[in-house]
Design a protein around this motif. Structure first.
Motif, PDB file in Angstrom:
ATOM      1  N   LEU A   1     -58.799 -46.298  -7.229  1.00  0.00           N
ATOM      2  CA  LEU A   1     -57.951 -46.021  -6.068  1.00  0.00           C
ATOM      3  C   LEU A   1     -58.530 -44.925  -5.179  1.00  0.00           C
ATOM      4  O   LEU A   1     -58.046 -44.703  -4.070  1.00  0.00           O
ATOM      5  CB  LEU A   1     -56.540 -45.611  -6.528  1.00  0.00           C
ATOM      6  CG  LEU A   1     -55.879 -46.530  -7.572  1.00  0.00           C
ATOM      7  CD1 LEU A   1     -54.425 -46.117  -7.780  1.00  0.00           C
ATOM      8  CD2 LEU A   1     -55.962 -47.992  -7.162  1.00  0.00           C
ATOM      9  N   LEU A   2     -59.555 -44.215  -5.671  1.00  0.00           N
ATOM     10  CA  LEU A   2     -60.284 -43.222  -4.866  1.00  0.00           C
ATOM     11  C   LEU A   2     -61.651 -43.795  -4.512  1.00  0.00           C
ATOM     12  O   LEU A   2     -62.185 -44.643  -5.226  1.00  0.00           O
ATOM     13  CB  LEU A   2     -60.459 -41.915  -5.640  1.00  0.00           C
ATOM     14  CG  LEU A   2     -59.202 -41.214  -6.147  1.00  0.00           C
ATOM     15  CD1 LEU A   2     -59.578 -39.902  -6.843  1.00  0.00           C
ATOM     16  CD2 LEU A   2     -58.220 -40.951  -5.023  1.00  0.00           C
ATOM     17  N   ASP A   3     -62.210 -43.314  -3.428  1.00  0.00           N
ATOM     18  CA  ASP A   3     -63.540 -43.763  -3.015  1.00  0.00           C
ATOM     19  C   ASP A   3     -64.549 -43.495  -4.137  1.00  0.00           C
ATOM     20  O   ASP A   3     -64.756 -42.334  -4.516  1.00  0.00           O
ATOM     21  CB  ASP A   3     -63.952 -43.007  -1.747  1.00  0.00           C
ATOM     22  CG  ASP A   3     -65.223 -43.566  -1.132  1.00  0.00           C
ATOM     23  OD1 ASP A   3     -65.943 -44.310  -1.824  1.00  0.00           O
ATOM     24  OD2 ASP A   3     -65.483 -43.262   0.046  1.00  0.00           O
ATOM     25  N   PRO A   4     -65.194 -44.525  -4.681  1.00  0.00           N
ATOM     26  CA  PRO A   4     -66.157 -44.293  -5.765  1.00  0.00           C
ATOM     27  C   PRO A   4     -67.379 -43.510  -5.320  1.00  0.00           C
ATOM     28  O   PRO A   4     -68.134 -43.005  -6.155  1.00  0.00           O
ATOM     29  CB  PRO A   4     -66.532 -45.721  -6.202  1.00  0.00           C
ATOM     30  CG  PRO A   4     -66.263 -46.572  -5.005  1.00  0.00           C
ATOM     31  CD  PRO A   4     -65.085 -45.947  -4.320  1.00  0.00           C
ATOM     32  N   ASN A   5     -67.610 -43.420  -4.013  1.00  0.00           N
ATOM     33  CA  ASN A   5     -68.749 -42.645  -3.508  1.00  0.00           C
ATOM     34  C   ASN A   5     -68.445 -41.149  -3.437  1.00  0.00           C
ATOM     35  O   ASN A   5     -69.318 -40.353  -3.063  1.00  0.00           O
ATOM     36  CB  ASN A   5     -69.139 -43.125  -2.103  1.00  0.00           C
ATOM     37  CG  ASN A   5     -69.929 -44.411  -2.146  1.00  0.00           C
ATOM     38  OD1 ASN A   5     -69.971 -45.080  -3.184  1.00  0.00           O
ATOM     39  ND2 ASN A   5     -70.542 -44.782  -1.032  1.00  0.00           N
ATOM     40  N   ALA A   6     -67.233 -40.750  -3.784  1.00  0.00           N
ATOM     41  CA  ALA A   6     -66.808 -39.354  -3.625  1.00  0.00           C
ATOM     42  C   ALA A   6     -67.787 -38.343  -4.219  1.00  0.00           C
ATOM     43  O   ALA A   6     -68.068 -37.317  -3.598  1.00  0.00           O
ATOM     44  CB  ALA A   6     -65.417 -39.164  -4.223  1.00  0.00           C
ATOM     45  N   PRO A   7     -68.355 -38.576  -5.435  1.00  0.00           N
ATOM     46  CA  PRO A   7     -69.245 -37.543  -6.008  1.00  0.00           C
ATOM     47  C   PRO A   7     -70.505 -37.282  -5.195  1.00  0.00           C
ATOM     48  O   PRO A   7     -71.106 -36.220  -5.323  1.00  0.00           O
ATOM     49  CB  PRO A   7     -69.599 -38.132  -7.388  1.00  0.00           C
ATOM     50  CG  PRO A   7     -68.494 -39.072  -7.716  1.00  0.00           C
ATOM     51  CD  PRO A   7     -68.099 -39.670  -6.395  1.00  0.00           C
ATOM     52  N   SER A   8     -70.908 -38.235  -4.366  1.00  0.00           N
ATOM     53  CA  SER A   8     -72.189 -38.079  -3.664  1.00  0.00           C
ATOM     54  C   SER A   8     -72.047 -37.874  -2.161  1.00  0.00           C
ATOM     55  O   SER A   8     -73.050 -37.838  -1.451  1.00  0.00           O
ATOM     56  CB  SER A   8     -73.063 -39.321  -3.918  1.00  0.00           C
ATOM     57  OG  SER A   8     -72.408 -40.490  -3.446  1.00  0.00           O
ATOM     58  N   ILE A   9     -70.818 -37.740  -1.666  1.00  0.00           N
ATOM     59  CA  ILE A   9     -70.662 -37.577  -0.217  1.00  0.00           C
ATOM     60  C   ILE A   9     -69.827 -36.336   0.092  1.00  0.00           C
ATOM     61  O   ILE A   9     -69.056 -35.868  -0.729  1.00  0.00           O
ATOM     62  CB  ILE A   9     -69.994 -38.803   0.440  1.00  0.00           C
ATOM     63  CG1 ILE A   9     -68.577 -39.039  -0.131  1.00  0.00           C
ATOM     64  CG2 ILE A   9     -70.856 -40.037   0.279  1.00  0.00           C
ATOM     65  CD1 ILE A   9     -67.803 -40.129   0.599  1.00  0.00           C
ATOM     66  N   LYS A  10     -70.014 -35.817   1.320  1.00  0.00           N
ATOM     67  CA  LYS A  10     -69.222 -34.685   1.805  1.00  0.00           C
ATOM     68  C   LYS A  10     -68.124 -35.207   2.734  1.00  0.00           C
ATOM     69  O   LYS A  10     -68.025 -36.403   3.001  1.00  0.00           O
ATOM     70  CB  LYS A  10     -70.124 -33.695   2.545  1.00  0.00           C
ATOM     71  CG  LYS A  10     -71.288 -33.172   1.708  1.00  0.00           C
ATOM     72  CD  LYS A  10     -70.824 -32.375   0.523  1.00  0.00           C
ATOM     73  CE  LYS A  10     -71.964 -31.647  -0.171  1.00  0.00           C
ATOM     74  NZ  LYS A  10     -72.983 -32.557  -0.755  1.00  0.00           N
ATOM     75  N   HIS A  11     -67.311 -34.287   3.231  1.00  0.00           N
ATOM     76  CA  HIS A  11     -66.128 -34.689   3.998  1.00  0.00           C
ATOM     77  C   HIS A  11     -66.482 -35.494   5.249  1.00  0.00           C
ATOM     78  O   HIS A  11     -65.783 -36.467   5.575  1.00  0.00           O
ATOM     79  CB  HIS A  11     -65.314 -33.456   4.391  1.00  0.00           C
ATOM     80  CG  HIS A  11     -64.015 -33.773   5.064  1.00  0.00           C
ATOM     81  ND1 HIS A  11     -62.998 -34.477   4.439  1.00  0.00           N
ATOM     82  CD2 HIS A  11     -63.554 -33.513   6.318  1.00  0.00           C
ATOM     83  CE1 HIS A  11     -61.978 -34.625   5.260  1.00  0.00           C
ATOM     84  NE2 HIS A  11     -62.289 -34.058   6.414  1.00  0.00           N
ATOM     85  N   ASP A  12     -67.559 -35.115   5.948  1.00  0.00           N
ATOM     86  CA  ASP A  12     -67.911 -35.847   7.172  1.00  0.00           C
ATOM     87  C   ASP A  12     -68.231 -37.306   6.857  1.00  0.00           C
ATOM     88  O   ASP A  12     -67.870 -38.210   7.615  1.00  0.00           O
ATOM     89  CB  ASP A  12     -69.108 -35.191   7.868  1.00  0.00           C
ATOM     90  CG  ASP A  12     -68.710 -33.934   8.617  1.00  0.00           C
ATOM     91  OD1 ASP A  12     -67.489 -33.715   8.791  1.00  0.00           O
ATOM     92  OD2 ASP A  12     -69.606 -33.167   9.011  1.00  0.00           O
ATOM     93  N   ALA A  13     -68.939 -37.534   5.735  1.00  0.00           N
ATOM     94  CA  ALA A  13     -69.269 -38.910   5.342  1.00  0.00           C
ATOM     95  C   ALA A  13     -67.996 -39.656   4.929  1.00  0.00           C
ATOM     96  O   ALA A  13     -67.859 -40.862   5.206  1.00  0.00           O
ATOM     97  CB  ALA A  13     -70.275 -38.897   4.196  1.00  0.00           C
ATOM     98  N   ALA A  14     -67.079 -38.932   4.275  1.00  0.00           N
ATOM     99  CA  ALA A  14     -65.814 -39.565   3.890  1.00  0.00           C
ATOM    100  C   ALA A  14     -65.030 -39.993   5.130  1.00  0.00           C
ATOM    101  O   ALA A  14     -64.386 -41.059   5.138  1.00  0.00           O
ATOM    102  CB  ALA A  14     -64.996 -38.595   3.042  1.00  0.00           C
TER     103      ALA A  14
END
Length: 515
Positions: A273-286
């Motif tokens: 339910l959370l973006d799986p890319n979260a560990p490798s991206i910062k807020h701007d990318a999110a």
């Protein structure tokens, strides 16, 4: 001859009085006093979203310089590399007059104060009525880093509030989710909405390629629990029946609150339910993934929704956005932690500044009625026109509203209308005002007020802080069980955490006893 001398003396007095009456924002005290007739040069080292001035900012600068009899020059490094450039500048010895810092606990700032690079502005602040009127008292307290009366910065205050999240309204409609009339969700409703955004094909493309919440890693690559306030995490608060009088849930060995937050976030992550890319991206990318339709919700201040509307329209003109103010706790109440300092960064004056009085008056003018209008809306005829007392944005306003330097210098702590920009779509103006009002009423100020105990600088505790960060990130992603937190917290106390908590208690008790 006597008459001539007397006439000259009277004329001189009149001249000086006229000079005193034509200054920066104040009819009585110009920035540039009679000691110098030319503009006061002020060099500012700043961190803005854009390193380039907008057309409106150029007009704003001219107005400010004329009003305050100053000559401004700027060094604006790229925002992504500001920290590194700041370190290089401070180490180089060639200082500007004014430097922006993001936090009162920034080691660069604290070391600069201790090394005499940053100087106190206390006596000038006492003569800055607008800065005092539109800043929180505890914002000044947070800038007393030597724990005496000296103030080491000019507050860039902000309206204190608790923030919720922007969601795809068209997605919510597609999956049949009805937003409650009070604009708040329970924890279960939030989980249900994120599940539908992730599993029910909200964009209708027939693919399982969307996710609920657009979280991301912090600047050092660490993940943290989300929506902690809904579980009772309101930062440092007074507690009863425990060893310490004041405690924050993260360091509370007796309370389940922090582990509840961790478990909630881990469950969301493990269930997709959370973006799986979260560990490798910062807020701007999110944010970009939200604009691209990968995620359906993102944590944000409601005042920025008009910017999100403009950005997402470039990718998907049919996308509709709305805002949810936050989550209720188990008792049905909405409370959220706000910045303890009331600061959105601050401006520090260096030892190189020849006229710190002029610098403080410059910032004080920006918060006067005249200066605040220039900083908030820009320059009449450039960023807006006016019809029957109503300001209408020009074509140049949008860039100014999103990237303008002028809008980043100061904020009034009592003026949320700043966030309802002139180009806010009509359909959002009333809702945004309502959402901001909810956010202000929900805020609970953490009692640490941004204080950094001396124990925080002990090498053992600094090293163990990395273990804390790694443990939390692993728990959030499900790589470690929540029970690992107990062992990690025990280690933190042994590494100096007990001293840290005690020093924080001593500080908070001292500030509370003053009330």
């Amino acid at each position: 001859m006597k008459i001539g001398k007397r006439f000259i003396s009277i004329s001189l007095v009149v001249f000086l009085l006229l000079g005193v009456m034509t200054g920066c924002g104040s009819k009585k005290e110009p920035v540039n006093s009679s000691k110098s007739t030319g503009p006061v040069p002020i060099k500012i080292f700043a961190n803005f979203t854009s390193a380039e001035q907008t057309k409106v900012d150029q007009a704003w600068q001219k107005k400010i310089e004329e009003a305050c009899n100053v000559k401004l020059s700027f060094e604006v490094p790229p925002s992504s590399g500001y920290g590194e450039r700041l370190q290089v500048m401070l180490a180089g010895g060639d200082y500007p007059d004014v430097v922006y810092f993001g936090s009162t606990t920034d080691k660069n700032f604290v070391n600069s104060v201790n090394n005499g690079i940053i100087v106190p502005v206390t006596k000038y602040i006492n003569d800055a009525p607008n800065l005092k009127k539109y800043s929180y008292d505890y914002s000044f307290d947070a800038l007393k880093v030597k724990e005496n009366d000296d103030i080491y910065g000019i507050p860039r205050t902000t309206v204190q509030r608790g923030d919720g999240f922007i969601i795809r309204k068209d997605w919510a409609d597609a999956v049949g989710f009805q937003i409650p009339s009070d604009n708040l969700l329970t924890i279960d409703q939030f989980r249900d909405l994120m599940t539908k955004f992730s599993k029910n094909d909200p964009d209708g493309n027939g693919k399982n390629d969307t996710y609920g919440f657009a979280t991301s890693a912090d600047g050092e690559g660490n993940l943290w629990p989300i929506m902690g306030y809904a579980f009772g995490d309101l930062g440092w608060q007074k507690v009863t029946g425990e060893k310490y009088e004041y405690m924050t849930p993260m360091y509370d060995k007796e309370s389940p609150v922090y582990k509840d937050e961790l478990q909630f976030t881990q469950d969301l992550y493990k269930n997709g339910l959370l973006d799986p890319n979260a560990p490798s991206i910062k807020h701007d990318a999110a944010k970009q993934r939200f604009f691209q339709g990968v995620t359906g919700a993102i944590g944000e201040f409601s005042g920025w929704i008009s910017q999100y509307v403009a950005q997402i329209a470039k990718v998907n003109p049919k996308a509709k956005l709305t805002y949810i103010s936050g989550l209720k706790n188990a008792e049905g109440k909405f409370q959220e932690t706000s910045f303890g300092t009331g600061l959105w960064g601050f401006w520090a004056v260096t030892s190189a500044a020849k006229r710190p009085d002029a610098i403080v008056k410059l910032f004080d003018y920006m918060l006067s009625d005249e200066g605040w209008s220039l900083c908030k809306d820009g320059v009449k005829g450039v960023s807006y026109t006016e019809e029957n007392g109503v300001k209408k944005p020009t074509a140049d306003y949008g860039d100014f509203a999103q990237n303008g330097w002028a809008r980043c210098f100061v904020r009034r702590n009592d003026d949320p209308s700043f966030f309802v920009a002139l180009d806010t779509p009509d359909e959002y103006k009333d809702p945004v005002t309502k959402w901001i009002d909810i956010a202000i009423k929900a805020k609970v100020v953490s009692l640490d007020f941004g204080y950094r105990p001396a124990a925080a600088d002990k090498p053992e505790l600094i090293d163990y802080g990395k273990a804390i960060n790694q443990t939390v990130s692993k728990i959030v992603t499900g790589a470690s069980p929540v029970s690992d937190w107990d062992k990690t917290l025990d280690g933190w106390y042994k590494a100096g955490g007990a001293e840290y908590v005690q020093q924080m208690n001593d500080y908070i008790k001292k500030t509370q006893d003053k009330k």
